[in-house]
Motif scaffolding. Sequence first.
Motif, short mmCIF file in Angstrom:
data_model
loop_
_atom_site.label_atom_id
_atom_site.label_comp_id
_atom_site.label_asym_id
_atom_site.label_seq_id
_atom_site.Cartn_x
_atom_site.Cartn_y
_atom_site.Cartn_z
N ARG A 97 0.84 -1.21 0.00
CA ARG A 97 0.00 0.00 0.00
C ARG A 97 0.87 1.25 0.00
O ARG A 97 2.02 1.23 0.44
N ASN A 98 0.31 2.35 -0.47
CA ASN A 98 1.03 3.62 -0.46
C ASN A 98 1.26 4.08 0.97
O ASN A 98 0.37 3.96 1.82
N MET A 99 2.45 4.60 1.23
CA MET A 99 2.75 5.10 2.57
C MET A 99 4.09 5.84 2.57
O MET A 99 4.88 5.71 1.63
N ILE A 100 4.31 6.59 3.63
CA ILE A 100 5.60 7.24 3.89
C ILE A 100 5.89 7.03 5.37
O ILE A 100 5.01 7.18 6.21
N THR A 101 7.14 6.66 5.67
CA THR A 101 7.53 6.52 7.07
C THR A 101 9.01 6.85 7.23
O THR A 101 9.76 6.86 6.26
N ALA A 102 9.38 7.13 8.46
CA ALA A 102 10.78 7.48 8.76
C ALA A 102 11.63 6.21 8.86
O ALA A 102 11.18 5.18 9.35
N VAL A 103 12.86 6.33 8.40
CA VAL A 103 13.86 5.28 8.53
C VAL A 103 14.83 5.74 9.62
O VAL A 103 15.19 6.92 9.68
N VAL A 104 15.21 4.82 10.50
CA VAL A 104 16.16 5.13 11.56
C VAL A 104 17.46 4.36 11.30
O VAL A 104 17.47 3.40 10.53
N PRO A 105 18.56 4.76 11.93
CA PRO A 105 19.80 4.03 11.72
C PRO A 105 19.65 2.56 12.10
O PRO A 105 19.05 2.23 13.12
N GLY A 106 20.16 1.70 11.24
CA GLY A 106 20.06 0.27 11.48
C GLY A 106 20.48 -0.54 10.28
O GLY A 106 21.16 -0.06 9.38
N VAL A 107 20.04 -1.80 10.28
CA VAL A 107 20.40 -2.74 9.23
C VAL A 107 19.24 -2.89 8.25
O VAL A 107 18.12 -3.19 8.65
N MET A 108 19.52 -2.66 6.97
CA MET A 108 18.55 -2.84 5.90
C MET A 108 18.86 -4.17 5.22
O MET A 108 20.01 -4.49 4.96
N ARG A 109 17.82 -4.95 4.95
CA ARG A 109 17.97 -6.22 4.23
C ARG A 109 17.16 -6.12 2.94
O ARG A 109 16.05 -5.60 2.95
N TYR A 110 17.75 -6.64 1.86
CA TYR A 110 17.03 -6.59 0.58
C TYR A 110 17.38 -7.80 -0.26
O TYR A 110 18.48 -8.33 -0.19
N LEU A 111 16.41 -8.24 -1.04
CA LEU A 111 16.57 -9.42 -1.89
C LEU A 111 16.36 -9.00 -3.33
O LEU A 111 15.29 -8.50 -3.69
N LEU A 112 17.39 -9.20 -4.14
CA LEU A 112 17.33 -8.88 -5.56
C LEU A 112 17.10 -10.17 -6.35
O LEU A 112 17.53 -11.24 -5.92
#
Length: 138
Positions: A39-54
């Motif tokens: 769904r459409n949304m906007i939220t804040a990102v805080v310092p931490g670990v991002m995980r992503y799958l390509l």
Amino acid sequence: MEPFPVQILAADHPFYEGPCLSLVLPTITGMYGIRARHRNMITAVVPGVMRYLLPGEEEQVASVSSGMVKIENGEVMVLVDAAERPEEIDLNRARREADAAKEALLQKRSIREYRMAQISLARAVSRMRVKSRHGNQG
């Protein structure tokens, strides 16, 4: 899983742009997962670990600093001050930054300076975590 378009932009360089199968970001309410048709949304990102799958790859990780994520019409844009892969992180520098931030927290300063020190500490700890756990891969 169905791919969706993502742009991950750090303040000083584009980190990644292309198809993504899943993305997990540290937010003010905890780790937040994104997949196709979110769904459409906007939220804040805080310092931490991002995980992503390509597509066609193993899950990847990166250290991210403060920023925001916007999801609109199936497209995801992540804007952060910094995003670093494990191999880009200097562990000794991250430790020095953490020590300096801890020292700044102990000083009796303004609320603004205190919060900036907290952000610096969170970013340094995130960088150390990513490097320590994932720095010897790939």
